[in-house]
Design a protein around this motif. Structure first.
Motif, PDB file in Angstrom:
ATOM      1  N   THR D  88      28.581   9.209 -28.121  1.00  0.00           N
ATOM      2  CA  THR D  88      29.362  10.100 -27.246  1.00  0.00           C
ATOM      3  C   THR D  88      28.563  11.372 -27.019  1.00  0.00           C
ATOM      4  N   VAL D  89      28.672  11.909 -25.816  1.00  0.00           N
ATOM      5  CA  VAL D  89      27.910  13.101 -25.440  1.00  0.00           C
ATOM      6  C   VAL D  89      28.706  14.352 -25.802  1.00  0.00           C
ATOM      7  N   LEU D  90      28.091  15.228 -26.586  1.00  0.00           N
ATOM      8  CA  LEU D  90      28.741  16.506 -26.928  1.00  0.00           C
ATOM      9  C   LEU D  90      28.388  17.610 -25.952  1.00  0.00           C
ATOM     10  N   GLU D  91      27.137  17.623 -25.522  1.00  0.00           N
ATOM     11  CA  GLU D  91      26.678  18.671 -24.600  1.00  0.00           C
ATOM     12  C   GLU D  91      25.712  18.069 -23.600  1.00  0.00           C
ATOM     13  N   GLY D  92      25.836  18.493 -22.338  1.00  0.00           N
ATOM     14  CA  GLY D  92      24.853  18.101 -21.350  1.00  0.00           C
ATOM     15  C   GLY D  92      25.125  16.747 -20.712  1.00  0.00           C
ATOM     16  N   THR D  93      24.073  16.190 -20.163  1.00  0.00           N
ATOM     17  CA  THR D  93      24.142  14.948 -19.394  1.00  0.00           C
ATOM     18  C   THR D  93      23.055  14.017 -19.903  1.00  0.00           C
ATOM     19  N   LEU D  94      23.332  12.728 -19.951  1.00  0.00           N
ATOM     20  CA  LEU D  94      22.327  11.762 -20.382  1.00  0.00           C
ATOM     21  C   LEU D  94      22.309  10.574 -19.426  1.00  0.00           C
ATOM     22  N   TYR D  95      21.096  10.152 -19.092  1.00  0.00           N
ATOM     23  CA  TYR D  95      20.912   8.871 -18.393  1.00  0.00           C
ATOM     24  C   TYR D  95      20.546   7.874 -19.491  1.00  0.00           C
ATOM     25  N   VAL D  96      21.395   6.858 -19.682  1.00  0.00           N
ATOM     26  CA  VAL D  96      21.195   5.915 -20.791  1.00  0.00           C
ATOM     27  C   VAL D  96      21.155   4.487 -20.252  1.00  0.00           C
ATOM     28  N   GLY D  97      20.589   3.584 -21.037  1.00  0.00           N
ATOM     29  CA  GLY D  97      20.579   2.187 -20.615  1.00  0.00           C
ATOM     30  C   GLY D  97      20.104   1.267 -21.710  1.00  0.00           C
ATOM     31  N   PHE D  98      20.403  -0.009 -21.534  1.00  0.00           N
ATOM     32  CA  PHE D  98      19.798  -1.048 -22.391  1.00  0.00           C
ATOM     33  C   PHE D  98      19.426  -2.226 -21.523  1.00  0.00           C
ATOM     34  N   VAL D  99      18.511  -3.054 -22.049  1.00  0.00           N
ATOM     35  CA  VAL D  99      17.998  -4.197 -21.298  1.00  0.00           C
ATOM     36  C   VAL D  99      18.440  -5.474 -22.025  1.00  0.00           C
ATOM     37  N   THR D 100      19.010  -6.410 -21.270  1.00  0.00           N
ATOM     38  CA  THR D 100      19.438  -7.670 -21.894  1.00  0.00           C
ATOM     39  C   THR D 100      18.218  -8.513 -22.266  1.00  0.00           C
ATOM     40  N   PHE D 124      25.494   0.397 -27.258  1.00  0.00           N
ATOM     41  CA  PHE D 124      24.214  -0.301 -27.209  1.00  0.00           C
ATOM     42  C   PHE D 124      24.288  -1.474 -28.195  1.00  0.00           C
ATOM     43  N   PRO D 125      24.417  -2.715 -27.697  1.00  0.00           N
ATOM     44  CA  PRO D 125      24.608  -3.864 -28.598  1.00  0.00           C
ATOM     45  C   PRO D 125      23.409  -4.096 -29.537  1.00  0.00           C
ATOM     46  N   VAL D 126      23.700  -4.651 -30.696  1.00  0.00           N
ATOM     47  CA  VAL D 126      22.727  -4.833 -31.766  1.00  0.00           C
ATOM     48  C   VAL D 126      21.419  -5.463 -31.278  1.00  0.00           C
ATOM     49  N   GLY D 127      20.302  -4.818 -31.636  1.00  0.00           N
ATOM     50  CA  GLY D 127      18.984  -5.401 -31.414  1.00  0.00           C
ATOM     51  C   GLY D 127      18.422  -5.241 -30.006  1.00  0.00           C
ATOM     52  N   LEU D 128      19.219  -4.747 -29.047  1.00  0.00           N
ATOM     53  CA  LEU D 128      18.704  -4.629 -27.673  1.00  0.00           C
ATOM     54  C   LEU D 128      17.942  -3.312 -27.486  1.00  0.00           C
ATOM     55  N   ILE D 129      16.907  -3.361 -26.624  1.00  0.00           N
ATOM     56  CA  ILE D 129      16.102  -2.172 -26.340  1.00  0.00           C
ATOM     57  C   ILE D 129      16.932  -1.197 -25.507  1.00  0.00           C
ATOM     58  N   HIS D 130      16.990   0.066 -25.948  1.00  0.00           N
ATOM     59  CA  HIS D 130      17.796   1.054 -25.239  1.00  0.00           C
ATOM     60  C   HIS D 130      17.131   2.424 -25.318  1.00  0.00           C
ATOM     61  N   PHE D 131      17.611   3.334 -24.485  1.00  0.00           N
ATOM     62  CA  PHE D 131      17.034   4.680 -24.439  1.00  0.00           C
ATOM     63  C   PHE D 131      18.102   5.652 -23.962  1.00  0.00           C
ATOM     64  N   GLN D 132      17.847   6.955 -24.219  1.00  0.00           N
ATOM     65  CA  GLN D 132      18.647   8.031 -23.619  1.00  0.00           C
ATOM     66  C   GLN D 132      17.662   9.076 -23.088  1.00  0.00           C
ATOM     67  N   PHE D 133      17.991   9.626 -21.930  1.00  0.00           N
ATOM     68  CA  PHE D 133      17.102  10.599 -21.279  1.00  0.00           C
ATOM     69  C   PHE D 133      17.960  11.751 -20.766  1.00  0.00           C
ATOM     70  N   ASN D 134      17.516  12.960 -21.028  1.00  0.00           N
ATOM     71  CA  ASN D 134      18.209  14.148 -20.532  1.00  0.00           C
ATOM     72  C   ASN D 134      17.584  14.541 -19.200  1.00  0.00           C
ATOM     73  N   PRO D 135      18.223  14.269 -18.071  1.00  0.00           N
ATOM     74  CA  PRO D 135      17.593  14.524 -16.763  1.00  0.00           C
ATOM     75  C   PRO D 135      17.610  15.990 -16.357  1.00  0.00           C
ATOM     76  N   ASN D 136      18.246  16.824 -17.154  1.00  0.00           N
ATOM     77  CA  ASN D 136      18.365  18.231 -16.767  1.00  0.00           C
ATOM     78  C   ASN D 136      17.136  19.011 -17.207  1.00  0.00           C
ATOM     79  N   PRO D 137      16.444  19.674 -16.254  1.00  0.00           N
ATOM     80  CA  PRO D 137      15.203  20.376 -16.607  1.00  0.00           C
ATOM     81  C   PRO D 137      15.434  21.702 -17.307  1.00  0.00           C
ATOM     82  N   HIS D 138      16.689  22.129 -17.368  1.00  0.00           N
ATOM     83  CA  HIS D 138      16.942  23.467 -17.893  1.00  0.00           C
ATOM     84  C   HIS D 138      17.814  23.493 -19.135  1.00  0.00           C
TER      85      HIS D 138
END
Lengths: 197, 197, 197, 197, 197, 197
Positions: D88-100, D124-138
């Motif tokens: 869960t996001v506490l602060e800001g914005t995140l672009y997240v994803g996982f790949v099947t 993010f289901p067990v064992g899958l490749i995932h990431f989170q990215f903060n797209p905000n430059p500031h």
């Protein structure tokens, strides 16, 4: 995931080691699974690579075996108390089967059997009595089997029933198998060779 | 144990059938695991027999595969999200390895590797990145692998990272892999062939 | 926890119901476990209350049984493919035992047995061959047993080996049990009564 | 439930203690999860509280983490070999994803991604490749994540593939990633910082 | 891993969908976990995101919650029948504790408690009675908790004991709680508000 | 399967022994489950045979108990944090029930109860609050119960809430139970007898 302890302590009954000293050999065995093994009286040998051969398997829930069958040899009726088995034939032909449990009819003690050729795959569900038999009088057969436990166990039915140490009371076995006690006594006097070794 | 339903209903995502109609073919597949398969661009083919090929495997926690390696072929770095793998070499030689996770030093991202010959056995623990490579420029290699799930899944790292549909943002990947964005764009434009098929 | 569906759908092979309609009867059975049952040819009856009698047991991993033993009656050698059993004697005396698997000596096929009196408790580990025998020629015995699965299964060894439908090849069984084929044929012609009912 | 031993023995690799000496501190950590941490080269820090920080977690199957993201920072593509993650996001914005995984088309290597705002939850289901990215430059971003294991493990893909010790053969990686060996050599010469610490 | 069916069929009681139609929204919830919720009579609100909010969680063994505490509010003594909980404090101070089971002395019904400040982490083992209390008369508190099940369940002790529908016999409760029946009747007449919603 | 170690080491908190020294007594207890036990203040006694009495039960997931009920005696509201219970009545009559968790209406805190006669069977799902009461003012009752864990635990609600050591703050309990603090203080001053012994 690894059960690796400082002292020679056992988890699941197996010795653990210091996690700082893990190396590739903890996950490896020069198992010679490419080589036929001399078969025994029932005409088969099971060469199982489990957690006793590869310590790194502990808790990981899998093991692998090569099974050699002499001409007309068999892996006699047996169960694995803690694993399902999946088998593929590398050489020769096998007549295989398993028997369902005491379910309501029409599925009670139903034999599901199949003749397998090279490259075929068959599944023996956990705990069910199953066997493999090489029906060819001239050619050996070879299979690779995998089991869903690092310590699947194997119970050869005839050996456990008639070859236990000490023997089960012949009163019990005579009635259970609907034969005379002297037949049981005769059976208990035989040598019951273990083909899982 | 069997998930066999009247309606065409799925359990674990797989179609079930009427338990009154179970037969040996539900536990069988003429899988041709004895036969080499034409290999692809990375020089390997994984022929996996899982619950999609043998419905009776559902919930039983095991599957089996044949892997063919062309000369200098490889099964590129990948993971199985739901299974440990145990592998034995049937033909040829394989250089194999897996990388440990982000543990505290000195075990962080440690490569445990080994050269395997015919009959050797090696274990790849659940979820860890691993590979097999045939270092022989002239001879193919063959292995049988078993996995501790009826549906282990496979994630080829390069394919999932650079070949996903749609692509992962190149901003993300450029920073993650410490390369220029045009290198990422070049990689994302490649064809990432699936060798698990 | 409950597998309760709108349609008559099965989970683990058992019909589910609408969760809005759950009531105490889904967790109840007027099982008559206080009443002796007429025993059969082997001199015992197992009255098992599992998920087929109490739908609410599904996925909860337990079941219970009353076992009646005629004088000199027995619950013949059998296994539970998916459960450990714990048993207490309510009436009479029982000679009980189980046989370990094909472990390395000195634990190979070791019989662990005990004479149990009223109030004693004994454990039969999952998948191992075990039996109970009432050695008293004049008095019946009664036990309550619990099993660590809502669908433990039972495999009576003699029935599954010699009474399967269709029969296992007598070539296989003759060699496995070290007897002549006509002995196998004789055994396969017997009536193998199911005492789990 | 607690693995608490007299001797300094480890279960699941962790030291146990005398159960007579359990107290609230065995279930507590002054973890400072309210405080931002200085982020590293990839612009994120994962502060994981697992069984190594709280001994009482052993066998209980859960852990928790705070993740800090610098402006344009990311938690680069990684997997947890033994856990599903819920965030869960506490602060800001995140672009997240996982790949099947390598499933049959059209689900093969499918990217499932989402832009998350404060208060959103993603799995993010067990064992899958995932990431989170903060797209905000500031602005930085902060998330709390929970994992379904007391020792989930983390494998940062780039680090494990290009930063292992010793390195994976560049022959293997060049073919796997469809680049020249000197590109692999360049990557293997980089410093691959661990952001799980 | 996903239980996604063609028909509106339920697995674990939850509706499944066609696996060909999976998308990121099956793993997402705009849960507003950043926002305080109006608290109720006991002075707390638990906002749980479980498999009922995010279908993709099914079988994955985790869920997450935000808990708001009014000044002097509490999350009253309760259990999770199928999950361990790990909690971190986002705002304010909490006095938390759990009580051990009927173990042999000196561990019988031992209260393990702690005052938690922002950023601290505490674990409540599966099935044990636990509570959180905000001792500050002026300031609210906020926590994030994660649970080791996609459907952990919550049993508020007072509500289940005194507010069940229909009521438990006051004969039973009077003796169990060592009070007069009219005290039980008084308690059963109260409104027992559910703070898990 | 057996956790049997050389040193006096504990697995799951229990001492293990050398696997070479296993014998039938490791699976046996002269438990006297046929004998009534003097009942205590609440009018019941639970005689549980678990892994502390039978070391061979470790990891096998089952235990068994005899429960004696005085006339009008009860086994007061309690939970088993790690087990489902299945119970059969040997003597007398029992009014039994369990309360569902904080589910959405109409299933919230629903009491499912039943009057059981000799031979009836009832199931109490894992972690739910349940009780048994002997409504007969003249006759005792007896039940056998089995639990799906070798170490199920028992939490008597009143004892854990009002009899913990040290006590839970009366501020917390007064609000949780909607009574005055002096009522809580009165309750905390009582003797809360443990009937699981």
């Amino acid at each position: 995931m690894l059960h690796l302890l400082y002292a020679p302590v056992r988890v699941n009954g197996f010795v653990c080691k210091n996690p700082m000293k893990v190396n590739a050999d903890d996950f490896f065995k020069a198992a010679n699974l490419d080589k036929p093994r001399v078969t025994n009286k029932v005409g088969s040998n099971v060469t199982l690579i489990n957690v006793m051969q590869i310590a790194g398997l502990n808790t990981l829930g899998i093991s692998i075996a090569r099974i050699d069958y002499a001409p007309l040899g068999q892996n006699p009726p047996h169960t694995h108390p803690r694993a399902t088995e999946i088998l593929t034939v590398l050489e020769g032909t096998l007549y295989v089967g398993f028997v369902t449990s005491n379910q309501p009819a029409p599925n009670r003690n139903k034999l599901l059997s199949k003749v397998l050729n090279k490259g075929d795959v068959f599944v023996f569900p956990v705990g069910l009595i199953h066997f493999q038999f090489n029906p060819n009088p001239h050619q050996p057969a070879v299979a690779i089997a995998a089991l869903s436990s690092q310590n699947p166990g194997a119970i050869t039915i005839a050996n456990a029933v008639f070859g236990s140490d000490p023997p089960i009371s012949d009163d019990v076995l005579a009635k259970a198998f609907q034969v005379e006690k002297n037949t049981i006594d005769y059976l208990q006097a035989q040598f019951w060779e273990n083909n899982h070794n």
